[in-house]
Design a protein around this motif. Structure first.
Motif, PDB file in Angstrom:
ATOM      1  N   LEU A   1      16.340  44.766   4.338  1.00  0.00           N
ATOM      2  CA  LEU A   1      15.240  44.892   5.295  1.00  0.00           C
ATOM      3  C   LEU A   1      14.502  46.197   4.992  1.00  0.00           C
ATOM      4  N   ASP A   2      13.312  46.336   5.517  1.00  0.00           N
ATOM      5  CA  ASP A   2      12.546  47.558   5.259  1.00  0.00           C
ATOM      6  C   ASP A   2      12.878  48.633   6.300  1.00  0.00           C
ATOM      7  N   GLU A   3      14.169  48.897   6.465  1.00  0.00           N
ATOM      8  CA  GLU A   3      14.623  49.892   7.451  1.00  0.00           C
ATOM      9  C   GLU A   3      15.696  50.748   6.806  1.00  0.00           C
ATOM     10  N   PHE A   4      15.590  52.048   6.967  1.00  0.00           N
ATOM     11  CA  PHE A   4      16.521  52.977   6.308  1.00  0.00           C
ATOM     12  C   PHE A   4      17.131  53.924   7.335  1.00  0.00           C
ATOM     13  N   VAL A   5      18.357  54.374   7.051  1.00  0.00           N
ATOM     14  CA  VAL A   5      19.057  55.313   7.929  1.00  0.00           C
ATOM     15  C   VAL A   5      19.599  56.431   7.041  1.00  0.00           C
ATOM     16  N   ASP A   6      19.521  57.683   7.538  1.00  0.00           N
ATOM     17  CA  ASP A   6      20.141  58.803   6.820  1.00  0.00           C
ATOM     18  C   ASP A   6      21.463  59.142   7.481  1.00  0.00           C
ATOM     19  N   LEU A   7      22.554  59.019   6.722  1.00  0.00           N
ATOM     20  CA  LEU A   7      23.877  59.381   7.238  1.00  0.00           C
ATOM     21  C   LEU A   7      24.235  60.757   6.713  1.00  0.00           C
ATOM     22  N   GLU A   8      24.677  61.625   7.613  1.00  0.00           N
ATOM     23  CA  GLU A   8      25.163  62.935   7.152  1.00  0.00           C
ATOM     24  C   GLU A   8      26.543  62.750   6.548  1.00  0.00           C
ATOM     25  N   CYS A   9      26.756  63.299   5.387  1.00  0.00           N
ATOM     26  CA  CYS A   9      28.108  63.272   4.812  1.00  0.00           C
ATOM     27  C   CYS A   9      28.200  64.321   3.721  1.00  0.00           C
ATOM     28  N   ASP A  10      29.444  64.731   3.407  1.00  0.00           N
ATOM     29  CA  ASP A  10      29.631  65.688   2.321  1.00  0.00           C
ATOM     30  C   ASP A  10      30.619  65.179   1.271  1.00  0.00           C
ATOM     31  N   THR A  11      31.133  63.976   1.486  1.00  0.00           N
ATOM     32  CA  THR A  11      32.075  63.384   0.526  1.00  0.00           C
ATOM     33  C   THR A  11      31.793  61.882   0.465  1.00  0.00           C
ATOM     34  N   VAL A  12      31.797  61.332  -0.753  1.00  0.00           N
ATOM     35  CA  VAL A  12      31.551  59.894  -0.917  1.00  0.00           C
ATOM     36  C   VAL A  12      32.649  59.320  -1.811  1.00  0.00           C
ATOM     37  N   ILE A  13      33.182  58.171  -1.402  1.00  0.00           N
ATOM     38  CA  ILE A  13      34.222  57.509  -2.208  1.00  0.00           C
ATOM     39  C   ILE A  13      33.757  56.083  -2.500  1.00  0.00           C
ATOM     40  N   TYR A  14      33.735  55.731  -3.783  1.00  0.00           N
ATOM     41  CA  TYR A  14      33.347  54.382  -4.189  1.00  0.00           C
ATOM     42  C   TYR A  14      34.581  53.486  -4.233  1.00  0.00           C
ATOM     43  N   ALA A  15      34.585  52.442  -3.420  1.00  0.00           N
ATOM     44  CA  ALA A  15      35.709  51.483  -3.437  1.00  0.00           C
ATOM     45  C   ALA A  15      35.111  50.093  -3.642  1.00  0.00           C
ATOM     46  N   LEU A  16      34.572  49.886  -4.838  1.00  0.00           N
ATOM     47  CA  LEU A  16      33.806  48.664  -5.122  1.00  0.00           C
ATOM     48  C   LEU A  16      34.504  47.749  -6.111  1.00  0.00           C
ATOM     49  N   GLY A  17      35.827  47.879  -6.248  1.00  0.00           N
ATOM     50  CA  GLY A  17      36.525  47.059  -7.234  1.00  0.00           C
ATOM     51  C   GLY A  17      36.650  47.818  -8.544  1.00  0.00           C
ATOM     52  N   THR A  18      37.410  47.239  -9.450  1.00  0.00           N
ATOM     53  CA  THR A  18      37.714  47.931 -10.699  1.00  0.00           C
ATOM     54  C   THR A  18      37.347  47.071 -11.901  1.00  0.00           C
ATOM     55  N   ASN A  19      37.378  47.715 -13.064  1.00  0.00           N
ATOM     56  CA  ASN A  19      37.105  47.033 -14.326  1.00  0.00           C
ATOM     57  C   ASN A  19      38.275  47.253 -15.276  1.00  0.00           C
ATOM     58  N   ALA A  20      38.269  46.466 -16.347  1.00  0.00           N
ATOM     59  CA  ALA A  20      39.321  46.619 -17.362  1.00  0.00           C
ATOM     60  C   ALA A  20      39.197  47.976 -18.024  1.00  0.00           C
ATOM     61  N   ASN A  21      40.339  48.645 -18.172  1.00  0.00           N
ATOM     62  CA  ASN A  21      40.349  49.873 -18.962  1.00  0.00           C
ATOM     63  C   ASN A  21      40.287  49.458 -20.436  1.00  0.00           C
ATOM     64  N   PRO A  22      39.329  50.004 -21.202  1.00  0.00           N
ATOM     65  CA  PRO A  22      39.138  49.510 -22.584  1.00  0.00           C
ATOM     66  C   PRO A  22      40.186  49.985 -23.588  1.00  0.00           C
ATOM     67  N   ILE A  23      41.103  50.854 -23.188  1.00  0.00           N
ATOM     68  CA  ILE A  23      41.946  51.557 -24.162  1.00  0.00           C
ATOM     69  C   ILE A  23      42.832  50.619 -25.000  1.00  0.00           C
ATOM     70  N   ILE A  24      43.402  49.591 -24.364  1.00  0.00           N
ATOM     71  CA  ILE A  24      44.281  48.679 -25.128  1.00  0.00           C
ATOM     72  C   ILE A  24      43.436  47.830 -26.075  1.00  0.00           C
ATOM     73  N   GLY A  25      42.329  47.295 -25.557  1.00  0.00           N
ATOM     74  CA  GLY A  25      41.465  46.462 -26.407  1.00  0.00           C
ATOM     75  C   GLY A  25      40.947  47.227 -27.612  1.00  0.00           C
ATOM     76  N   GLN A  26      40.523  48.472 -27.374  1.00  0.00           N
ATOM     77  CA  GLN A  26      39.952  49.261 -28.479  1.00  0.00           C
ATOM     78  C   GLN A  26      40.997  49.648 -29.522  1.00  0.00           C
ATOM     79  N   SER A  27      42.246  49.756 -29.100  1.00  0.00           N
ATOM     80  CA  SER A  27      43.274  50.243 -30.032  1.00  0.00           C
ATOM     81  C   SER A  27      44.127  49.115 -30.619  1.00  0.00           C
ATOM     82  N   THR A  28      43.769  47.860 -30.299  1.00  0.00           N
ATOM     83  CA  THR A  28      44.554  46.724 -30.806  1.00  0.00           C
ATOM     84  C   THR A  28      43.633  45.798 -31.604  1.00  0.00           C
TER      85      THR A  28
END
Ligand code: SF4
Length: 478
Positions: free
Chosen positions: A381-408
Motif C-alpha cells: 500500500l502507499d503507506e509508510f511507518v518509521d520504527l525506531e530501532c537500533d538493532t536489526v535481525i534478519y530471520a528470512l530462512g537460509t541458503n546452502a553453504n557453498p563450501i562442500i559443493g565448491q570443494s568437491t
C-alpha cells in the motif's frame, strides 16, 4: 479405560505446564515443563486406538503412535520408548521441537471433532522419563567399514546412531567447537535444554561414535580427502544450510544488523544462555526489530528479550495467519511482551553518520491473491511507518553453504546450490558419497533431517556390503 465413547472424551488436550511469562522472559530456563505421569496418562486416554490410525502417516518417520500410547496406558514406559526408538532415536528432542500440529497431530482422527491427541507431548514424556536400554558398543564394531559423517546436527546424529549399530566405524566431523549442529547453535535452551542434547550425544559416544570438532570439511580437508588419504569407505554429508538470506535494502550492512544464524550462534554457543552470569559477546541495543515470522524469528525475538532489550518487535509482510512459526511459539512470544507488526515490509534501514542503525522504514501491506503455495500474497500500500530501532535481525530462512559443493569436484548440485541426492537412498552422483538433511532439501525440520540420516545409514550399510543386501543388516553379515 475411563472413556467408553468418543462423546465422553475431553475435547481439549491436557495442558502443558509452563513457566510464568514474566519469570521466563528474564532467563533461559526451559519454558515448557513437561507432563507428569498422571498428565501423560490422562492425555493418552484421549487416544481411541483407531483401527486405521491416520496419525502414523502424518509422522515423517512413521512412529507407531497408537502402539507407544498403548504401552503408556499400561504404564510400560520402557516398551513405549522401544516402540518410538524403532523409528526415531531422539524422542526428547523431537517431542520438543517438531511441528506436531502440522504433522501427526494434524492427521489424528479425533482432531476432526476436537483437539487432537497431544502426541508430541506424550513423545517428549516418554523420551524424558522412560529408562533407555544400556548403551554398549556392538560386539562387531568397525567390521562394516569406515564412515565419515559431515555435520553433527540431527541428520548426522541419526545416521551415526544406526551406522554404529550396523557395525561401521563412524567419525562425525563438526565445524564448530561443540557437537549438535543446528540443535545446539540454532535452538535456544529455553526450547531445547542443553543437557538433553548432551545426553543424546553421550549415548552415541557410549556406543562408539567418534566426534571431531573444529573440523570444517571443505577447508580443513575435503570430501575427496576423506574417501582418499583418510581411508573412509563412505561419506555422509549432513552439513545443514547455514548461509543467511538478506533483502538487499539500503542500510542492511550497518553495525548491529545480524543474520538470525549469526545472532543465535553467538548467543547459544558463547555464553548468551548463561545471561546474566556471563556476558554475551553480541552487541544488542535497546530496541530490536526481527524481520520474519518463522520459528527462527520467534527464537531471535525471545532471545533478544531475555538479553534485556526493552523493546522487541517482529516485522512480517503477511498476516498472522500466514506466519510460518508454530502457534505455540507465537503465543509464547506474545506472552513475553514481543510486539508484532504484521502486514508490514521493511523498505530501508536508517543509518546515522557513524554507521549505526537508527530506525527502519516499513511499508504497509494488504493480502492479495494466493501464491503458488496457497498463501495469500502481500500487496504493498502507499503507506509508510518509521520504527525506531537500533538493532536489526534478519530471520528470512537460509541458503546452502557453498563450501562442500565448491570443494568437491563433480558433485551434482541443483540451481540453488543444494546437493542432489536420491530420495530413498540419499546417494549422490559420486560413489560412496551420500547426503541428506537441509543441505539437500533446504531448511526443513529436525525429524526430516533425522529421517534422511537413517535412510542414508541403511543405504550406506548396503553399499558397504557390496550392495548385496539391503535390509536388515544382520550381525553375521556385518
Ligand atoms: Fe490415537 Fe489419533 Fe492416532 Fe487415532 S489417529 S490412533 S486417536 S493418535
Amino acid at each position: 479405560r475411563t472413556y467408553k465413547k468418543m462423546s465422553e472424551l475431553p475435547p481439549h488436550q491436557h495442558k502443558m505446564p509452563e513457566r510464568d511469562p514474566h519469570e521466563r522472559a528474564a532467563n533461559f530456563k526451559e519454558v515448557n515443563l513437561g507432563y507428569s505421569i498422571d498428565d501423560a496418562y490422562q492425555e493418552a486416554e484421549r487416544c481411541i486406538q483407531c483401527h486405521k490410525p491416520t496419525c502414523i502417516s502424518g509422522c515423517p518417520v512413521a512412529i507407531d503412535i497408537p502402539r507407544f500410547i498403548r504401552h503408556l496406558l499400561v504404564r510400560d514406559t520402557t516398551a513405549a520408548l522401544e516402540t518410538i526408538y524403532e523409528s526415531s532415536i531422539f524422542p526428547s528432542i523431537c517431542g520438543r521441537v517438531c511441528p506436531q500440529e502440522s504433522q501427526c497431530e494434524a492427521q489424528c482422527v479425533i482432531g476432526r471433532k476436537m483437539e487432537p491427541v497431544a502426541i508430541g507431548r506424550l513423545e517428549r514424556f516418554i523420551g524424558d522419563n522412560a529408562r533407555p536400554p544400556k548403551a554398549v558398543p556392538p560386539a562387531f564394531a568397525g567390521k562394516l567399514g569406515k564412515v565419515a559423517i559431515v555435520g553433527s546436527g540431527p541428520g548426522g546424529l541419526g545416521a551415526a546412531a544406526d551406522l554404529v549399530r550396523f557395525g561401521a566405524d563412524v567419525t562425525v566431523y563438526e565445524a564448530l567447537h561443540v557437537v549438535g549442529g543446528v540443535l545446539r547453535y540454532g535452538i535456544p535452551s529455553f526450547r531445547l535444554p542443553r543437557d538433553i542434547i548432551e545426553r543424546e550425544v553421550q549415548r552415541l559416544k557410549d556406543i562408539g561414535v567418534k566426534f571431531e570438532t573444529n573440523k570444517v570439511v571443505g577447508k580443513t580437508f575435503t570430501v575427496g580427502q576423506l574417501t582418499g588419504e583418510k581411508g573412509f569407505d563412505a561419506v555422509f554429508v549432513a552439513a545443514g544450510a547455514g548461509a543467511p538470506s538478506f533483502l538487499g535494502i539500503p542500510g542492511e550492512f550497518a553495525g548491529r544488523v545480524y543474520s538470525a544464524n549469526e545472532f543465535l550462534t553467538r548467543v547459544n554457543l558463547m555464553g548468551g544462555d548463561k545471561f546474566p552470569y556471563l556476558d554475551t559477546p553480541i552487541s544488542l541495543g535497546k530496541s530490536v526489530v526481527v524481520i520474519g515470522a518463522g520459528n527462527t524469528a520467534m527464537d531471535c525475538l525471545r532471545v533478544a528479550k531475555r538479553l534485556g532489550a526493552p523493546t522487541v518487535r517482529c516485522v512480517y509482510r503477511r498476516s498472522e495467519a500466514e506466519a510460518p512459526a508454530r502457534i505455540e511459539e507465537l503465543r509464547h512470544a506474545k506472552e513475553e511482551g514481543i510486539e508484532f507488526y504484521f502486514l508490514h515490509a521493511p523498505v530501508e534501514i536508517n543509518v546515522d553518520a557513524e554507521g549505526e542503525v537508527r530506525g527502519m522504514k516499513v511499508q504497509k501491506m494488504e493480502l492479495g491473491e494466493p501464491d503458488e503455495r496457497g498463501r495469500r500474497r502481500p500487496v504493498p500500500l502507499d503507506e509508510f511507518v518509521d520504527l525506531e530501532c537500533d538493532t536489526v535481525i534478519y530471520a528470512l530462512g537460509t541458503n546452502a553453504n557453498p563450501i562442500i559443493g565448491q570443494s568437491t569436484p563433480g558433485l551434482s548440485l541443483n540451481k540453488w546450490g543444494y546437493i542432489v541426492a536420491d530420495e530413498q537412498t540419499q546417494a549422490t552422483n559420486l560413489p560412496g558419497v551420500f547426503a541428506g538433511g537441509d543441505i539437500v532439501t533446504g531448511g526443513a525440520t529436525v525429524i526430516l533431517a533425522m529421517g534422511a540420516g537413517r535412510r542414508a545409514a541403511k543405504a550406506i550399510g548396503a553399499y558397504l556390503q557390496g550392495g548385496k543386501q539391503t535390509w536388515p543388516i544382520t550381525i553375521d553379515d556385518a
